[in-house]
Write a protein that holds these residues in place. Structure first.
Motif, short mmCIF file in Angstrom:
data_model
loop_
_atom_site.label_atom_id
_atom_site.label_comp_id
_atom_site.label_asym_id
_atom_site.label_seq_id
_atom_site.Cartn_x
_atom_site.Cartn_y
_atom_site.Cartn_z
N VAL A 22 0.94 -1.36 0.01
CA VAL A 22 0.20 0.02 -0.05
C VAL A 22 0.89 1.30 -0.20
O VAL A 22 0.63 2.10 -0.78
N ARG A 23 2.09 1.13 0.81
CA ARG A 23 3.02 2.30 0.65
C ARG A 23 3.32 2.60 -0.72
O ARG A 23 3.34 3.78 -1.13
N THR A 24 3.75 1.68 -1.36
CA THR A 24 4.28 1.70 -2.77
C THR A 24 3.26 2.37 -3.57
O THR A 24 3.48 3.09 -4.44
N ILE A 25 1.88 1.62 -3.66
CA ILE A 25 0.71 2.03 -4.42
C ILE A 25 0.58 3.69 -4.20
O ILE A 25 0.47 4.46 -5.17
N VAL A 26 0.38 4.01 -3.03
CA VAL A 26 0.09 5.34 -2.50
C VAL A 26 1.02 6.35 -3.02
O VAL A 26 0.83 7.41 -3.75
N PHE A 27 2.39 5.88 -2.75
CA PHE A 27 3.39 6.87 -3.13
C PHE A 27 3.44 7.06 -4.68
O PHE A 27 3.21 8.29 -5.20
N LEU A 28 3.39 6.01 -5.65
CA LEU A 28 3.31 6.10 -7.21
C LEU A 28 1.99 6.92 -7.42
O LEU A 28 2.07 7.81 -8.34
N ILE B 102 -0.20 12.21 -9.57
CA ILE B 102 -1.15 13.37 -9.45
C ILE B 102 -0.33 14.62 -9.42
O ILE B 102 -0.81 15.54 -9.85
N ILE B 103 0.67 14.48 -8.33
CA ILE B 103 1.49 15.71 -8.48
C ILE B 103 2.13 16.05 -9.76
O ILE B 103 2.16 17.20 -10.06
N ALA B 104 2.59 15.06 -10.43
CA ALA B 104 3.01 14.97 -11.68
C ALA B 104 2.14 15.81 -12.62
O ALA B 104 2.41 16.75 -13.60
N VAL B 105 1.11 15.67 -12.68
CA VAL B 105 -0.24 15.97 -13.60
C VAL B 105 -0.24 17.48 -13.10
O VAL B 105 -0.42 18.66 -13.98
N ALA B 106 -0.34 17.85 -11.91
CA ALA B 106 -0.31 19.29 -11.37
C ALA B 106 0.76 20.14 -11.74
O ALA B 106 0.83 21.08 -12.17
N SER B 107 1.81 19.31 -11.66
CA SER B 107 3.19 20.04 -11.79
C SER B 107 3.30 20.50 -13.48
O SER B 107 3.71 21.64 -13.94
N PHE B 108 2.91 19.37 -14.29
CA PHE B 108 2.75 19.76 -15.79
C PHE B 108 1.91 20.64 -16.31
O PHE B 108 1.85 21.09 -17.41
N ASN B 109 0.91 21.00 -15.36
CA ASN B 109 0.12 22.34 -15.57
C ASN B 109 0.87 23.40 -15.61
O ASN B 109 0.18 24.29 -16.41
N ILE B 110 1.82 23.45 -15.00
CA ILE B 110 2.69 24.59 -15.17
C ILE B 110 3.22 24.85 -16.73
O ILE B 110 3.41 26.12 -16.90
N VAL B 111 3.27 23.56 -17.39
CA VAL B 111 3.87 23.83 -18.90
C VAL B 111 2.78 24.58 -19.50
O VAL B 111 3.12 25.65 -20.27
N LEU C 154 8.87 16.69 -1.06
CA LEU C 154 9.27 18.12 -1.54
C LEU C 154 10.25 17.96 -2.73
O LEU C 154 10.08 18.57 -3.64
N GLY C 155 11.27 17.00 -2.52
CA GLY C 155 12.32 16.99 -3.54
C GLY C 155 11.84 16.68 -4.88
O GLY C 155 12.09 17.05 -5.83
N VAL C 156 10.84 15.54 -4.75
CA VAL C 156 10.27 14.85 -6.05
C VAL C 156 9.72 15.97 -6.65
O VAL C 156 9.54 16.15 -7.93
N THR C 157 8.73 16.69 -5.79
CA THR C 157 7.86 17.62 -6.24
C THR C 157 8.55 18.78 -7.12
O THR C 157 8.15 19.25 -8.20
N LEU C 158 9.46 19.15 -6.49
CA LEU C 158 10.50 20.23 -7.03
C LEU C 158 11.16 19.87 -8.35
O LEU C 158 11.32 20.76 -9.35
N LEU C 159 11.50 18.36 -8.28
CA LEU C 159 12.30 18.15 -9.48
C LEU C 159 11.03 17.88 -10.74
O LEU C 159 11.49 18.21 -11.94
N LEU C 160 9.86 17.57 -10.50
CA LEU C 160 8.91 17.38 -11.33
C LEU C 160 8.56 18.94 -11.87
O LEU C 160 8.29 19.22 -13.37
N ALA C 161 8.79 19.95 -11.07
CA ALA C 161 8.37 21.29 -11.26
C ALA C 161 9.32 21.74 -12.18
O ALA C 161 9.20 22.56 -13.35
N LEU C 162 10.75 21.53 -12.11
CA LEU C 162 11.79 22.01 -12.80
C LEU C 162 11.72 21.45 -14.23
O LEU C 162 12.01 21.95 -15.24
#
Length: 408
Positions: free
Chosen positions: A263-269, A274-283, A378-386
């Motif tokens: 469950v930890r792995t599934i939730v994280f992925l 979801i964060i990746a989709v939100a981050s790429f809305n930045i595009v 935070l690290g993964v989110t900022l990397l996706l945003a970059l």
């Protein structure tokens, strides 16, 4: 730094129309994704902690079960095991599957004959027993799981019967052995333990099963590291001269631990996606912003601004939006995680509406914050945003001042 200054000025200038909506949506998406991930991971961490502190403090870490003949001279075998590396304590037990009978009703139970003087050295079940201590358990007195007693309408002081298969009988149809006992205490832990456990004095079972005082059917071991229980069990088991089956909690409760990790792995992925989709809305929002700021970019270029400066300006702006969402989302996630158990109790109460009551090994929603989880999020989110900011920032450097200012 010029890029940071320009990025701040662009952020302070008001966007209009759809670009403004996209910009806010991407920030809010990152905020919600980060907060949900932190809360979800804290709940999973809480369940893992409670698994170790509650369930694994009660169930056997390691057992050595006699397959055919009982284990003789159990005291010497206990001494051998306690000298092995990784072993904290060892005790004798008799484990049999039987039935609890009261007023014509039957309920299956795992009957454990325990040494009342040493059992608390390998189990914390005493913390969940009401009305009596294991050390005071006399002959033919029994401590039952609360749900067994409830299903049979048993109360403290009631006399009932334990039915145990007669292994010495010549026929499979022989009547089981019957032990007349008295209920003196209840195990109220929650979950499967309450539905199956029956504790009885070791000497009572030895007498009923025609075993000698130095004979038992099982040796139970508590280890220093529960997550290394299997390796310790195999290593320590080699010191025993008897033929035994080696069991660890991984065989009885391991599926629960594996489910928590899965469950930890599934939730994280899922939440990272979801964060990746939100981050790429930045595009989308930044592409529209680059188009709106073309005249400003052209003026900067005519004043000598380098492409690297233009690139850094918009890259900082994209990462800045994600950073704002990440920080606010982290703060929100931390606050919810800290008060989640209280919120759960407030919402469901302690009655029958509690979805965890009688199902899992906890009756509350545990939560444990691990700061490395927040740092990774935070690290993964900022990397996706970059990564999401690279294309719009690169597109900004391709602005041709002559065309833009010439059309103006």
């Amino acid at each position: 730094m010029l890029s940071l200054f320009l990025s701040k000025r662009f952020s302070q200038s008001r966007q209009k129309g759809f670009a403004s909506i996209l910009n806010k949506a991407s920030t809010i998406g990152v905020l919600l994704g980060v907060s949900v991930l932190i809360v979800a991971l804290s709940v999973i961490n809480g369940f893992e902690e409670q698994l170790e502190k509650r369930l694994l403090s009660v169930v056997s870490h390691v057992t050595y079960d006699a397959p055919y003949e009982p284990i003789n001279d159990w005291k010497s075998k206990v001494n051998i095991l306690e000298q092995q590396q990784g072993v904290l304590a060892a005790v004798p037990e008799i484990n049999v599957t039987g039935m609890v009978q009261f007023k014509g009703k039957l309920k299956a139970a795992q009957i454990k004959g325990v040494d009342i003087h040493s059992h608390e050295g390998v189990s914390s079940v005493g913390e969940f027993i009401k009305d009596v201590s294991i050390k005071s358990l006399a002959q033919n007195e029994v401590i039952l799981g609360a749900q067994i007693a409830e299903s049979l309408n048993l109360s403290i002081g009631h006399n009932f019967t334990l039915l145990i298969a007669n292994k010495n009988a010549k026929s499979m149809l022989s009547a089981p052995k019957r032990i007349k006992v008295t209920l003196v205490g209840l195990v109220k832990m929650g979950g499967p333990i309450d539905q199956s456990m029956a504790l009885i004095n070791l000497e009572s079972l030895q007498t009923s099963l025609s075993l000698k005082p130095d004979q038992v059917t099982s040796l139970r071991v508590k280890v220093t590291d529960v997550f290394e229980a299997h390796n310790i069990a195999m290593s320590a088991g080699r010191s025993l001269p008897d033929l035994v089956y080696v069991n660890s909690w991984f065989r009885t409760q391991g599926s629960l631990y594996q489910d928590i990790q899965m469950v930890r792995t599934i939730v994280f992925l899922v939440v990272i996606l979801i964060i990746a989709v939100a981050s790429f809305n930045i595009v989308s929002s930044m592409v529209m912003e680059v188009k709106d700021k073309q005249s400003d970019i052209a003026i900067l270029k005519t004043m000598g601004a380098k492409d690297s400066t233009i690139f850094s300006t918009f890259a900082f702006k994209g990462v800045g939006n994600a950073l704002l969402g990440s920080l606010v989302g982290s703060a929100l996630g931390v606050v919810i995680s800290l008060y989640l158990p209280e919120l759960f109790v407030w919402f469901y109460g302690e009655g029958t509406q509690n979805p965890l009551s009688g199902v899992y090994f906890v009756e509350f929603l545990p939560s444990k914050l691990i700061w490395t989880d927040i740092a990774i999020t935070l690290g993964v989110t900022l990397l996706l945003a970059l990564l999401a900011s690279i294309y719009p920032a690169w597109q900004a450097t391709k602005t041709d001042p002559a065309k833009v200012l010439g059309n103006g």
